[in-house]
Structure formats: structure tokens, C-alpha cells
Design a protein around this motif. Structure first.
Motif, PDB file in Angstrom:
ATOM      1  N   LYS A 172      11.713  46.599 -42.621  1.00  0.00           N
ATOM      2  CA  LYS A 172      13.263  47.128 -41.961  1.00  0.00           C
ATOM      3  C   LYS A 172      13.137  45.366 -41.172  1.00  0.00           C
ATOM      4  O   LYS A 172      14.300  45.746 -41.085  1.00  0.00           O
ATOM      5  CB  LYS A 172      12.056  47.673 -40.818  1.00  0.00           C
ATOM      6  CG  LYS A 172      11.383  48.922 -41.400  1.00  0.00           C
ATOM      7  CD  LYS A 172      10.609  49.191 -40.337  1.00  0.00           C
ATOM      8  CE  LYS A 172       9.959  50.464 -40.449  1.00  0.00           C
ATOM      9  NZ  LYS A 172       9.103  51.609 -39.418  1.00  0.00           N
ATOM     10  N   SER A 173      12.503  44.605 -41.522  1.00  0.00           N
ATOM     11  CA  SER A 173      12.790  43.297 -40.869  1.00  0.00           C
ATOM     12  C   SER A 173      13.094  42.033 -41.513  1.00  0.00           C
ATOM     13  O   SER A 173      14.105  42.654 -43.007  1.00  0.00           O
ATOM     14  CB  SER A 173      12.164  43.012 -39.833  1.00  0.00           C
ATOM     15  OG  SER A 173      11.936  41.503 -39.346  1.00  0.00           O
ATOM     16  N   ASP A 174      12.199  41.095 -41.664  1.00  0.00           N
ATOM     17  CA  ASP A 174      12.701  39.725 -42.839  1.00  0.00           C
ATOM     18  C   ASP A 174      11.632  40.292 -44.259  1.00  0.00           C
ATOM     19  O   ASP A 174      10.775  40.732 -44.128  1.00  0.00           O
ATOM     20  CB  ASP A 174      12.069  38.890 -43.056  1.00  0.00           C
ATOM     21  CG  ASP A 174      12.986  38.104 -41.542  1.00  0.00           C
ATOM     22  OD1 ASP A 174      13.819  38.920 -41.377  1.00  0.00           O
ATOM     23  OD2 ASP A 174      12.261  38.066 -40.307  1.00  0.00           O
ATOM     24  N   GLY A 175      12.937  40.594 -45.547  1.00  0.00           N
ATOM     25  CA  GLY A 175      12.054  39.901 -47.210  1.00  0.00           C
ATOM     26  C   GLY A 175      11.071  39.479 -46.852  1.00  0.00           C
ATOM     27  O   GLY A 175       9.341  39.379 -47.062  1.00  0.00           O
ATOM     28  N   ILE A 176      11.538  37.522 -46.305  1.00  0.00           N
ATOM     29  CA  ILE A 176      10.331  36.795 -46.542  1.00  0.00           C
ATOM     30  C   ILE A 176      10.409  36.543 -45.207  1.00  0.00           C
ATOM     31  O   ILE A 176      11.613  35.802 -45.027  1.00  0.00           O
ATOM     32  CB  ILE A 176      10.730  35.888 -47.419  1.00  0.00           C
ATOM     33  CG1 ILE A 176      10.328  36.545 -48.864  1.00  0.00           C
ATOM     34  CG2 ILE A 176       8.864  35.271 -47.477  1.00  0.00           C
ATOM     35  CD1 ILE A 176      10.471  35.262 -50.171  1.00  0.00           C
ATOM     36  N   GLY A 177       9.526  36.181 -44.380  1.00  0.00           N
ATOM     37  CA  GLY A 177      10.070  35.353 -42.814  1.00  0.00           C
ATOM     38  C   GLY A 177       8.157  34.149 -43.032  1.00  0.00           C
ATOM     39  O   GLY A 177       7.869  34.299 -43.588  1.00  0.00           O
ATOM     40  N   PHE A 178       9.226  33.354 -41.919  1.00  0.00           N
ATOM     41  CA  PHE A 178       8.607  32.183 -41.773  1.00  0.00           C
ATOM     42  C   PHE A 178       7.679  31.338 -40.268  1.00  0.00           C
ATOM     43  O   PHE A 178       8.897  31.879 -39.277  1.00  0.00           O
ATOM     44  CB  PHE A 178       8.569  31.023 -42.228  1.00  0.00           C
ATOM     45  CG  PHE A 178       8.685  30.731 -43.966  1.00  0.00           C
ATOM     46  CD1 PHE A 178       8.358  29.726 -44.692  1.00  0.00           C
ATOM     47  CD2 PHE A 178      10.537  31.900 -43.696  1.00  0.00           C
ATOM     48  CE1 PHE A 178       8.075  30.680 -45.871  1.00  0.00           C
ATOM     49  CE2 PHE A 178      10.573  31.399 -45.472  1.00  0.00           C
ATOM     50  CZ  PHE A 178       9.938  31.535 -46.322  1.00  0.00           C
ATOM     51  N   ASP A 179       6.772  30.959 -40.171  1.00  0.00           N
ATOM     52  CA  ASP A 179       6.576  30.484 -38.927  1.00  0.00           C
ATOM     53  C   ASP A 179       7.907  29.627 -38.142  1.00  0.00           C
ATOM     54  O   ASP A 179       8.242  28.854 -39.499  1.00  0.00           O
ATOM     55  CB  ASP A 179       4.988  29.957 -38.431  1.00  0.00           C
ATOM     56  CG  ASP A 179       3.909  30.829 -38.280  1.00  0.00           C
ATOM     57  OD1 ASP A 179       4.280  32.036 -37.489  1.00  0.00           O
ATOM     58  OD2 ASP A 179       2.586  30.418 -37.999  1.00  0.00           O
ATOM     59  N   ASN A 180       7.442  29.558 -37.003  1.00  0.00           N
ATOM     60  CA  ASN A 180       8.926  27.887 -36.734  1.00  0.00           C
ATOM     61  C   ASN A 180       7.783  26.459 -36.875  1.00  0.00           C
ATOM     62  O   ASN A 180       7.900  26.222 -36.519  1.00  0.00           O
ATOM     63  CB  ASN A 180       8.714  27.971 -35.127  1.00  0.00           C
ATOM     64  CG  ASN A 180       9.863  27.072 -34.418  1.00  0.00           C
ATOM     65  OD1 ASN A 180      10.022  26.364 -35.204  1.00  0.00           O
ATOM     66  ND2 ASN A 180      10.698  27.574 -33.419  1.00  0.00           N
TER      67      ASN A 180
END
Length: 619
Positions: A142-150
Motif C-alpha cells: 500500500k505504501s512503500d515497497g522498500i522504506g527506510f528510517d531517516n
């Protein structure tokens, strides 16, 4: 051995000529570690030994390989150990969840031959993680395929994956990574979204039919990317888009865009927009751009959005013809006239050098000289000299000139720069337009160390603007179009000079001089005295006796005030200063000023070597 930690976290420059080595080394290390672990039987089988992947992770130790058979696994998996998670193929081993994140990474993890789909986010890497992912399908999240912390401490190595139908395919928040041979297609927002102080090398990927942009880069203070050999097609807005986020103080943003193809994107092939509404407007981008060998075709609003340049950077205009009158002021008084086509040079880089270190804003750039990886540039108004790394675009040093240490010399107007030798030492010679001096500086890049000596040349050239050493002689440009050649040993004029050059209906006065192969290069600006800008600025090559114009290039689309000029690695660097007159079209003072433009004058020359020297990241 952690290749990501060793290489990407290193506080030195990482050149692109090593990128393919890094890719190969990364792949070999991944394969080696997997094989080594298999050889020691440090493997865990799912579901044969443990029914769920999470149970297998809980029972694993650092270095273990978790082998997941074909099947459908609905879990929220959390990995806090150094493990390899390998499936039976991206179409047969499917990881999903009812809601939330399918896989959360908090350490050094390799994932391969898997499908991760159906979560709020497919894979989420927390601060400090090192994620290697290859031969996987990341889709329908629904959102990111792959996401990361800042966090810039997070590293991604990503190759040969299919990243499809997510919100953003990958959202790199303050992350560094290498991505190659991935398919980013049909994502609802961006294929690849780069936010904040991120560093990325993006090679040989496809970005097809994403809802917004193929790649979106939101510039911060140290956002840097090398983007090469990718294909962007059918994206809902721009193939590649950059968004300006203005911040006070120093920044060192650069983006290199080389050998990419942009087809049928709905707005621009390469677009730049403002931050508040992401609409393409005529706004300045706080970024250094490097260009080369990109292909554009049938993008909805054009190849490149107009805030990069008044001209499409991918195309050459039809040659024009102009008449030049060259008149010597020697006894013969001979006049040379010729008609010659005016070409448009290939622009391969725009170095935005504002602001400088300590937040100082350049006011009126004039002189420039190159030495190795560095450019020496001078600000006529601030009376300061700066050293810029021509690959990273960082201002590495700054020297105040009022007065110089251990001397009583004040540099009033640094306008012309040239390199020469005194005895066996390389020195930087600077013409002082206001003071009527030539100053010689000892340097050790990136630092200018001290003045070696000065020569008063008021009696010969009261306003020396441009300077170029030709053996033991100096070429000066001063006042309008006059050129004089001076013997540096006895400070006498060469008998065949001065000369004047007249440009019919073109530029009004010569502004810079430099050497290029076996000729001299000159820049000429489109204003003079009380004459307002006529929108015409040119670059031309002449023989060393200034009796023949060899070639002429129209650079008005890129600069209103071309000044100093120098050559390095076969490319020509031109300072874009700050004109005193007004642009006749806009009524504004040289709005595109205070940059260094990089031109390739050889139409058939391969400039890959220049791009090979661009670093991934400066830390």
C-alpha cells in the motif's frame, strides 16, 4: 566482510570507475558468504524445521542462512540478526501480512529469491541497517515497497529486482545505496523516491509507467546521485524530477545524469519543480548538474524543463553564420574578415557554487584556472579566492585578500587567472583589475598558501581583466576588445600587439581568455559600458597570433555574463558572472548567473572518463 560498511561508509571519495568493481565485489561476497555458510551447515529450513520464518529467525545465529521453500507465508517478520533469507524464487516463495510491515530489518540482512507483497510497507530498514536485496519481487504494497528510517547510516545494495505496483517503489530517506538492473514499474507514486541527505548510484534500471515520476529527488543539503544507463518511459509526470528545498547555509548537492533514455513521459523527460506545489516553474535549483549523452523522445512538455536552461540541453540548434572583423593596430593595419558558422556547444555540467563555505554568497565571479581536480575561482566584488573540487562541486578553501598574510598587498579586483611556473614551482597568476598588478601565489590544492611576488603593470595595462601564460609571455584582455601580448621578463609589449576584435551584432566585449589544444579560447559578453544586455554571449577559438577565428559557439542560452575560461580533461569550464546590465527580455540582472558551466566542444568525443571520476558521496 561487510562490503557496504567498508566502502559506502568510508569517509573518502568513492569514484564511479570503481562502481562496477563494487557491484561485482558485492555480488561475489554475497555468494561467497552464502556458500560458506551452506558448507558449514549453518542453514535453517522453513517449513521443514520451523513452520514460520519468524520462528526460524528467532532460533538463528549471526551468519545463518534461512532457506524458505515455495509457499505462502503470512507474517510480520522482524529481523535483528545478521542473516541471509533466501527463497525458492520470486514467483513461488511469497511473504505477505494482514496489515503493517511484512519484513522489518534492524541489522545486516541479505534477501534473495523472494516475493514480498500485500503489506502497508513491504520491507522497512531501520537506522543503521545494511540491506542487500536481489532477485526479489517487491509488489502490491500500500505504501512503500522498500522504506527506510531517516538515517544516512542505513545502506541499500539492490540489484535484479522487480519493484511493481507499490506506493513508492523505494523511498530512500537519508539513505545511501547502489541500485542496478532493477525494474521499477507501475508504482502508484514514484518508482524511486530520494529524500533528504542521500547518496545513490543508479545504473541500468527501467522506470516504466509509474504514476508520478520515475525518479523523484528532493534536494536537501548533501543530496548526491549518479544516474546512468537507465530508461524512463511513460511516467505520469517527469521521467526524472528534482525538487528544490531551500536551506540556509552550506550545501553540496550534485546529480550526474548520463546516457539515459527518456520516452513518452507525460510532462518532461527531466523536470525541476518548486517544493510547495511541485509545479514546474522558473526557479533556481540548489544543485550541481552533470549531463551527457541522454536521449529524449516525445515527452509531453519537452525534454528538459525550462528552469534548467533556456535551451533543450539534448539538442543542437541549426548553425548560424556571423561576420567578424579582426583589425591589428600594428604598422600594417591589416584587417582580416571572415564568415563562420556559429554552433551550439554541448553542455555537460552546471556547477552551482552558491553558497560558499561559511554561508558566504558569491557576488561577481570572474577568474578561473584548473589544476588537477581543483578549480581556482575569484570573486571580483568580495576580493576573495576560492578552491572548488570540480567533481564534487564543494568549495574546499577560501582565502581572504584584504590584505594577504605577511604582506601589505590587498587584491582589489581578481579577474584573470592563469597557471605558470616560477623556477620549478607551479604558481597561480592573478590579474588585479583595480590595482593594476599581477600577483603570483604559491598553492598546494586545495589551499592557496602565500604570495610569492607581485608586478606593477599599470604603465602597460591599467585594467588587466584576463590573463593567460603562453610560454614566458602573458596575454592580457583589458577594456573592450583590445588584446596585448606582454613579455613577462622585461614587461614590454610584443610589437604585433595590441589588437582589437569587432563582433558585428554580437557580443560587445571580450571577457575571458584560456588555452585549448593548439588555440586560444575567448569568451565575449553581450554588454559593455552603458550598453544593456543584448542577450548574446559567445565563445570563440582563435590562433595564437589572433589573425584567424577558428570556431565560434553561441553560449547565450546558458550565460548572460561569460567570464573566465579554463580547460581540464578536454572539457571547457566557463565562469558565469554577474552582469551589470539588464536582460532585455526579463529586465532582471543576470538571473542565471554565479555558476560554472562545463562544455564539451568535441561533438564526437566520448566523455565517459569525466563521469567515471564523479564520486558517489563526500563525507
Amino acid at each position: 566482510m561487510d562490503i557496504a560498511n567498508i566502502i559506502l561508509q568510508n569517509k573518502t571519495l568513492l569514484s564511479r570507475k570503481n562502481i562496477y568493481w563494487i557491484i561485482c565485489a558485492s555480488l561475489l561476497i554475497v555468494v561467497f558468504e552464502v556458500c560458506q555458510t551452506f558448507g558449514k551447515n549453518h542453514k535453517i529450513l522453513v517449513p521443514q524445521q520451523y513452520p514460520t520464518i519468524q520462528e526460524a529467525v528467532n532460533q538463528s545465529s549471526d551468519g545463518d542462512v534461512i532457506v524458505v521453500s515455495a509457499g505462502f507465508y503470512s507474517e510480520n517478520i522482524k529481523i535483528t540478526k545478521k542473516v541471509t533469507l533466501i527463497g525458492s524464487g520470486m514467483e513461488s516463495t511469497i511473504l505477505t501480512c494482514q496489515d503493517g510491515i511484512v519484513v522489518t530489518i534492524s541489522y545486516t540482512v541479505t534477501m534473495a529469491e523472494l516475493c514480498v507483497k500485500g503489506g502497508e510497507t513491504g520491507i522497512y530498514a531501520k537506522k543503521g541497517s545494511k540491506l542487500t536485496i536481489h532477485h526479489c519481487r517487491i509488489s502490491d504494497n500500500k505504501s512503500d515497497g522498500i522504506g527506510f528510517d531517516n538515517s544516512f547510516s542505513t545502506v541499500l545494495i539492490c540489484f535484479k529486482n522487480k519493484i511493481l505496483r507499490n506506493g513508492d517503489g523505494i523511498d530512500m530517506e537519508h539513505t545511501q545505496g547502489i541500485l542496478w538492473e532493477n525494474d521499477f514499474s507501475y508504482n502508484r507514486d514514484d518508482g524511486l523516491d530520494i529524500d533528504g541527505d542521500a547518496g545513490a548510484v543508479i545504473l541500468d534500471n527501467t522506470f516504466f509507467y509509474n504514476g508520478d515520476d520515475g525518479i523523484e529527488i528532493r534536494l536537501a543539503s548533501i543530496t548526491q546521485a549518479v544516474i546512468g544507463n537507465n530508461t524512463f518511459m511513460g511516467n505520469g509526470e517527469d521521467g526524472l524530477e528534482m525538487i528544490n528545498v531551500r536551506k540556509k547555509g552550506e550545501y553540496s548537492n550534485y546529480v550526474a545524469i548520463y546516457n539515459n533514455s527518456f520516452f513518452n513521459n507525460k510532462r518532461f523527460g527531466i523536470g525541476s519543480v518548486r517544493n510547495d506545489d511541485e509545479e514546474a516553474v522558473d526557479t533556481r535549483l540548489d544543485v550541481t548538474l552533470y549531463w551527457g549523452e541522454n536521449t529524449f523522445n516525445e515527452n509531453g512538455k519537452g525534454d528538459v524543463s525550462p528552469n534548467y536552461s533556456a535551451e533543450e540541453l539534448s539538442r543542437r540548434r541549426r548553425p548560424k553564420t556571423a561576420e567578424f572583423s579582426i583589425q591589428t593596430l600594428s604598422e600594417s593595419g591589416k584587417t582580416f574578415q571572415s564568415q563562420i558558422p556559429i554552433e551550439t556547444p554541448r553542455l555537460v555540467g552546471i556547477i552551482d557554487v552558491k553558497p560558499s563555505i561559511n554561508g558566504t554568497i558569491f557576488k561577481d565571479l570572474e577568474g578561473i584556472a584548473s589544476y588537477g581536480d581543483y578549480l581556482f575561482i575569484g570573486d571580483d566584488n568580495s576580493r576573495e579566492i576560492f578552491t572548488v573540487n570540480r567533481f564534487t562541486a564543494r568549495v574546499d578553501s577560501r582565502v581572504s585578500t584584504e590584505p594577504f598574510p605577511d604582506t601589505k598587498i590587498t587584491l582589489r579586483g581578481p579577474e584573470g587567472f592563469s597557471l605558470t611556473k616560477i623556477e620549478t614551482k607551479d604558481v597561480l597568476a592573478i590579474s588585479d583589475d583595480e590595482g593594476g598588478y599581477i600577483h603570483y601565489f604559491q598553492f598546494n590544492p586545495p589551499f592557496i598558501e602565500k604570495i610569492i611576488k607581485s608586478k606593477d603593470i599599470n604603465s602597460i595595462a591599467a585594467d588587466p581583466e584576463g590573463i593567460e601564460f603562453i610560454g614566458p609571455n602573458l596575454y592580457f584582455l583589458f577594456g573592450g576588445n583590445n588584446i596585448i601580448l606582454i613579455d613577462n621578463d622585461n614587461l614590454k609589449k610584443h610589437p604585433e600587439f595590441p589588437k582589437s576584435i569587432s563582433f558585428k551584432n554580437l557580443a560587445n566585449h571580450i571577457a575571458g581568455i584560456g588555452k585549448y589544444k593548439n588555440s586560444l579560447l575567448f569568451t565575449a559578453a553581450g554588454y559593455g559600458g552603458k550598453v544593456r544586455h543584448n542577450g548574446k554571449s559567445i565563445l570563440f577559438a582563435a590562433d595564437y597570433k589572433i589573425t584567424k577565428i577558428l570556431k565560434v559557439w553561441d553560449i547565450a542560452p546558458y550565460t548572460n555574463d561569460p567570464r573566465g575560461i579554463t580547460e581540464a580533461d578536454g572539457l571547457v569550464y566557463v565562469v558565469d558572472g554577474m552582469a551589470h546590465g539588464k536582460d532585455t527580455d526579463t529586465g532582471l540582472l543576470n538571473k542565471e548567473g554565479l555558476k560554472i558551466l562545463i562544455f564539451d566542444l568535441e561533438t564526437e568525443r566520448d566523455i565517459k572518463e569525466f563521469f567515471n571520476k564523479l564520486p558517489i558521496r563526500v563525507r
